[in-house]
Motif scaffolding. Sequence first.
Motif, PDB file in Angstrom:
ATOM      1  N   ASP A   1      29.049  30.015  38.616  1.00  0.00           N
ATOM      2  CA  ASP A   1      27.620  29.954  38.852  1.00  0.00           C
ATOM      3  C   ASP A   1      26.956  30.608  37.656  1.00  0.00           C
ATOM      4  OD1 ASP A   1      25.229  29.395  40.049  1.00  0.00           O
ATOM      5  OD2 ASP A   1      25.643  30.462  41.917  1.00  0.00           O
ATOM      6  N   ASP A   2      25.711  30.288  37.431  1.00  0.00           N
ATOM      7  CA  ASP A   2      25.013  30.876  36.297  1.00  0.00           C
ATOM      8  C   ASP A   2      23.554  31.087  36.697  1.00  0.00           C
ATOM      9  OD1 ASP A   2      25.298  31.896  33.677  1.00  0.00           O
ATOM     10  OD2 ASP A   2      24.182  30.199  32.887  1.00  0.00           O
ATOM     11  N   ARG A   3      23.289  32.227  37.272  1.00  0.00           N
ATOM     12  CA  ARG A   3      21.960  32.548  37.783  1.00  0.00           C
ATOM     13  C   ARG A   3      21.841  34.054  37.885  1.00  0.00           C
ATOM     14  NH1 ARG A   3      23.100  34.342  42.811  1.00  0.00           N
ATOM     15  NH2 ARG A   3      24.989  33.561  43.799  1.00  0.00           N
ATOM     16  N   TRP A   4      20.632  34.512  38.154  1.00  0.00           N
ATOM     17  CA  TRP A   4      20.457  35.925  38.400  1.00  0.00           C
ATOM     18  C   TRP A   4      21.276  36.324  39.634  1.00  0.00           C
ATOM     19  CZ3 TRP A   4      19.213  40.330  36.355  1.00  0.00           C
ATOM     20  CH2 TRP A   4      18.959  41.423  37.181  1.00  0.00           C
ATOM     21  N   GLY A   5      22.067  37.334  39.486  1.00  0.00           N
ATOM     22  CA  GLY A   5      22.949  37.749  40.570  1.00  0.00           C
ATOM     23  C   GLY A   5      24.398  37.423  40.283  1.00  0.00           C
ATOM     24  N   HIS A   6      24.627  36.319  39.560  1.00  0.00           N
ATOM     25  CA  HIS A   6      26.006  35.947  39.221  1.00  0.00           C
ATOM     26  C   HIS A   6      25.987  35.184  37.905  1.00  0.00           C
ATOM     27  CE1 HIS A   6      30.246  34.742  40.280  1.00  0.00           C
ATOM     28  NE2 HIS A   6      29.958  33.875  39.325  1.00  0.00           N
ATOM     29  N   TRP A   7      26.327  35.872  36.827  1.00  0.00           N
ATOM     30  CA  TRP A   7      26.380  35.240  35.518  1.00  0.00           C
ATOM     31  C   TRP A   7      27.812  34.787  35.256  1.00  0.00           C
ATOM     32  CZ3 TRP A   7      21.672  34.208  34.517  1.00  0.00           C
ATOM     33  CH2 TRP A   7      20.651  35.118  34.772  1.00  0.00           C
ATOM     34  N   GLY A   8      27.989  33.467  35.150  1.00  0.00           N
ATOM     35  CA  GLY A   8      29.328  32.916  35.017  1.00  0.00           C
ATOM     36  C   GLY A   8      30.071  33.395  33.789  1.00  0.00           C
ATOM     37  N   HIS A   9      29.356  33.655  32.695  1.00  0.00           N
ATOM     38  CA  HIS A   9      30.026  34.113  31.485  1.00  0.00           C
ATOM     39  C   HIS A   9      30.518  35.550  31.620  1.00  0.00           C
ATOM     40  CE1 HIS A   9      25.827  35.494  31.009  1.00  0.00           C
ATOM     41  NE2 HIS A   9      26.365  36.528  30.393  1.00  0.00           N
ATOM     42  N   ALA A  10      30.003  36.276  32.601  1.00  0.00           N
ATOM     43  CA  ALA A  10      30.382  37.683  32.804  1.00  0.00           C
ATOM     44  C   ALA A  10      31.389  37.841  33.934  1.00  0.00           C
ATOM     45  CB  ALA A  10      29.139  38.523  33.085  1.00  0.00           C
ATOM     46  N   GLU A  11      31.133  37.178  35.070  1.00  0.00           N
ATOM     47  CA  GLU A  11      31.997  37.337  36.244  1.00  0.00           C
ATOM     48  C   GLU A  11      33.176  36.372  36.136  1.00  0.00           C
ATOM     49  OE1 GLU A  11      30.287  37.777  40.057  1.00  0.00           O
ATOM     50  OE2 GLU A  11      28.569  38.926  39.337  1.00  0.00           O
ATOM     51  N   THR A  12      34.140  36.753  35.333  1.00  0.00           N
ATOM     52  CA  THR A  12      35.312  35.920  35.100  1.00  0.00           C
ATOM     53  C   THR A  12      36.529  36.506  35.811  1.00  0.00           C
ATOM     54  OG1 THR A  12      36.010  37.113  33.106  1.00  0.00           O
ATOM     55  CG2 THR A  12      34.403  35.312  32.821  1.00  0.00           C
ATOM     56  N   VAL A  13      37.514  35.658  36.046  1.00  0.00           N
ATOM     57  CA  VAL A  13      38.745  36.125  36.682  1.00  0.00           C
ATOM     58  C   VAL A  13      39.483  37.134  35.795  1.00  0.00           C
ATOM     59  CG1 VAL A  13      40.995  35.433  37.590  1.00  0.00           C
ATOM     60  CG2 VAL A  13      38.962  34.063  38.098  1.00  0.00           C
ATOM     61  N   PRO A  14      39.626  36.895  34.477  1.00  0.00           N
ATOM     62  CA  PRO A  14      40.313  37.905  33.661  1.00  0.00           C
ATOM     63  C   PRO A  14      39.646  39.274  33.710  1.00  0.00           C
ATOM     64  CG  PRO A  14      40.206  35.834  32.468  1.00  0.00           C
ATOM     65  CD  PRO A  14      39.347  35.669  33.687  1.00  0.00           C
ATOM     66  N   ALA A  15      38.302  39.320  33.671  1.00  0.00           N
ATOM     67  CA  ALA A  15      37.606  40.610  33.734  1.00  0.00           C
ATOM     68  C   ALA A  15      37.826  41.272  35.090  1.00  0.00           C
ATOM     69  CB  ALA A  15      36.115  40.418  33.468  1.00  0.00           C
ATOM     70  N   ALA A  16      37.769  40.482  36.158  1.00  0.00           N
ATOM     71  CA  ALA A  16      37.972  41.042  37.488  1.00  0.00           C
ATOM     72  C   ALA A  16      39.386  41.584  37.660  1.00  0.00           C
ATOM     73  CB  ALA A  16      37.683  39.979  38.549  1.00  0.00           C
ATOM     74  N   VAL A  17      40.379  40.802  37.232  1.00  0.00           N
ATOM     75  CA  VAL A  17      41.778  41.221  37.377  1.00  0.00           C
ATOM     76  C   VAL A  17      42.036  42.502  36.586  1.00  0.00           C
ATOM     77  CG1 VAL A  17      44.148  40.633  36.789  1.00  0.00           C
ATOM     78  CG2 VAL A  17      42.709  38.964  37.948  1.00  0.00           C
ATOM     79  N   ARG A  18      41.539  42.551  35.364  1.00  0.00           N
ATOM     80  CA  ARG A  18      41.749  43.756  34.560  1.00  0.00           C
ATOM     81  C   ARG A  18      41.069  44.962  35.210  1.00  0.00           C
ATOM     82  NH1 ARG A  18      39.832  46.661  29.990  1.00  0.00           N
ATOM     83  NH2 ARG A  18      41.579  47.376  28.694  1.00  0.00           N
ATOM     84  N   GLY A  19      39.873  44.749  35.778  1.00  0.00           N
ATOM     85  CA  GLY A  19      39.196  45.829  36.478  1.00  0.00           C
ATOM     86  C   GLY A  19      39.985  46.313  37.684  1.00  0.00           C
ATOM     87  N   VAL A  20      40.529  45.370  38.461  1.00  0.00           N
ATOM     88  CA  VAL A  20      41.349  45.740  39.624  1.00  0.00           C
ATOM     89  C   VAL A  20      42.546  46.567  39.183  1.00  0.00           C
ATOM     90  CG1 VAL A  20      42.864  44.833  41.421  1.00  0.00           C
ATOM     91  CG2 VAL A  20      40.634  43.781  41.041  1.00  0.00           C
TER      92      VAL A  20
END
Length: 360
Positions: free
Chosen positions: A301-320
């Motif tokens: 998705d690409d909107r206020w609240g969820h930016w697709g370029h930011a909320e990626t699976v690699p970033a989430a997995v690394r954060g977890v």
Amino acid sequence: MGRSGTVARRIGRALTAPVRRWRSLSWWRRALVALGLAVAVPVAALGSVFVAIRLHYTGEPAAEARTRGRDAVWLGHAWVDGRKTDADVAALARQLAGTGVRDLYVHTGPLEHDGSLPASVHPQARWFTAAAHRALPGVRVQGWLGDEVKPERDALDLDDAPTRDRITASARQVLDQGFDGVHFDMEPIRPGTAGWLALLDQVHPVTAARGAELSVAAPQIDPVPGLHTAGILLTDHGKWWDEAYFRDTARRVDQIAVMTYDTSMPTEPLYGGYVAQQTELALRATPPDVDLLIGLPFYWDDRWGHWGHAETVPAAVRGVRLGLGRQDLRRANFGVALYVDFAATPENWADYRNGWVDPA
């Protein structure tokens, strides 16, 4: 109560008058007030929050921070309404082979606003549970039930006892269809809602008596203490829970999955740091005998609240992985939950496998 009661009522009216005046404002006037307050916040203070979140993304994940074989995936309604076939179940089995997925949350509702569940909305539920159990031995199939919730929506009233009774009956109905558990996703529940906790206390003995799971999808935890209160006051929307309410929920269920997406974080490092922080907060708040899962965004998705370029699976997995390594690396009752099957891409699945199932 006499004179003292009269005085108490006057004091009560005086204390609640500002709240009444605030609620009487139109949404755009409240938005202007919120904007004014946001502008008034010192830039340095706001910047310090983002710096703190970004710092959670620093360092290298521990090698042991990887799947424990307790992951989950949310599946859409097509699996129980007749659109799927045996060939689709076989393809799902191939997709999940070699992953850490142990639970399927299958959308079996939605609930009616009174808490009931018409059988007509899931005509193929029995077929799917039987087919999934054959094709995916060892994987638990949970019936995902949900609806919008009062006071923000004119929908489920969790503080109403007859409504809770009907939801409990709906949970029994799902278990009668061969599901291994019940998964609740009811939004937006505001922290402090007594009816939600009462519902869990009522349903958990039902699932336990069947040897089934009770799991829930939960909002994010306050990244800044008290943020949930400010959010409700300014926007009339409950996005976060405080840590205490999250803990009260977690200790009433077998499994809790944090919906760690739709965060408004504008960059991958900030999103990954936010996920790391949420992982640490949730680990602190979840009893060790309860399964804790961190949600990953398997959709674009690409909107206020969820930016697709930011909320990626690699970033989430690394954060977890970073959050797990800092807070409780040895915790066994831990995993990630993938939202959602019908929007997922091959790249999402590859990123999950490479980052979490078999990290380099």
